[in-house]
Design an enzyme around this catalytic site. Sequence first.
Site, PDB file in Angstrom:
ATOM      1  N   HIS A  64      12.399 -32.293 -19.023  1.00 52.07           N
ATOM      2  CA  HIS A  64      11.604 -33.510 -19.176  1.00 52.07           C
ATOM      3  C   HIS A  64      10.345 -33.488 -18.310  1.00 52.07           C
ATOM      4  O   HIS A  64       9.500 -34.384 -18.413  1.00 52.07           O
ATOM      5  CB  HIS A  64      12.452 -34.768 -18.913  1.00 52.07           C
ATOM      6  CG  HIS A  64      12.727 -35.066 -17.476  1.00 52.07           C
ATOM      7  ND1 HIS A  64      13.956 -34.865 -16.892  1.00 52.07           N
ATOM      8  CD2 HIS A  64      11.943 -35.570 -16.493  1.00 52.07           C
ATOM      9  CE1 HIS A  64      13.912 -35.242 -15.627  1.00 52.07           C
ATOM     10  NE2 HIS A  64      12.697 -35.669 -15.362  1.00 52.07           N
ATOM     11  N   ASP A 109      18.672 -30.397 -19.914  1.00 48.00           N
ATOM     12  CA  ASP A 109      17.438 -30.744 -19.190  1.00 48.00           C
ATOM     13  C   ASP A 109      17.077 -29.629 -18.198  1.00 48.00           C
ATOM     14  O   ASP A 109      17.217 -29.773 -16.977  1.00 48.00           O
ATOM     15  CB  ASP A 109      17.627 -32.086 -18.473  1.00 48.00           C
ATOM     16  CG  ASP A 109      16.311 -32.692 -18.019  1.00 48.00           C
ATOM     17  OD1 ASP A 109      15.248 -32.190 -18.427  1.00 48.00           O
ATOM     18  OD2 ASP A 109      16.352 -33.677 -17.254  1.00 48.00           O
ATOM     19  N   SER A 201      12.287 -35.363  -9.706  1.00 45.12           N
ATOM     20  CA  SER A 201      12.852 -34.692 -10.873  1.00 45.12           C
ATOM     21  C   SER A 201      12.425 -33.235 -10.933  1.00 45.12           C
ATOM     22  O   SER A 201      11.292 -32.881 -10.590  1.00 45.12           O
ATOM     23  CB  SER A 201      12.405 -35.381 -12.160  1.00 45.12           C
ATOM     24  OG  SER A 201      13.186 -36.503 -12.428  1.00 45.12           O
TER      25      SER A 201
END
Length: 255
Positions: A64, A109, A201
Amino acid sequence: MVLIRVIANLLILQLSYAQKSSELVIGGDECDINEHRFLAFLYAGGYYCGGTLINQEWVLSAAHCDKRIIRIYLGMHTRSVPNDDEEIRYPKEKFICPNKKKNVITHKDIMLIRLNRPVKNSEHIAPLSLPSNPPSVGSVCRIMGWGSITTPDETSPNVPHCANINLFNNTVCREAYNGLPAKTLCAGVLQGGIDTCGGDSGGPLICNGQFQGILSWGGIPCAQPRKPAFYTKVFDYLPWIQSIIAGNKTATCPP
């Protein structure tokens, strides 16, 4: 960190999961300048994600975190004052699982980035090895990044912050979020107060010295009691990672 904005058909998913694509470490302290030589700073008009250098030519991050144009800083500590050996690279190639469900951000992910030029080991740059064994529940794990150090209002630090959290049985995250993607690790502090947050992230989860996870998702606000974050489990993707690096560009991720 700046939260990833998901297209309209994913709004229902966002009610259950909150993406931490620009989060910082909550409840941590400034990292020692020598403990994050592998930590990558991903920039696209601003800092938005982290990554991990796994050899001189490859960086692992979260799927992402993919953007059309990415600038990758290595050897960075203080954002406003570059280190003498700080390097900037760009993606030569980016690999995301071909069997990833495109409308489910939490699914597989993981993103492997080949740099446009290799980097050399230096005082502030060195890769982090891939794990030789899967992690054990109860492990003490290290988190780090330039993500927000406050929540829900965001404060971006000038230096990376680090903290220790614990690896939980996945049932803890399943209960907190009504589910958990496959090949995922669940980690945090049950009483809250310490967590990754916006901007973290794609950064690493390091358990007992091994690179075990990539930050994917977590609760908003960050660092809530019994709301751990979850991390893509690197060990489960080793065959795919190793195949891509060996030149098999059509390798498929595990189901």
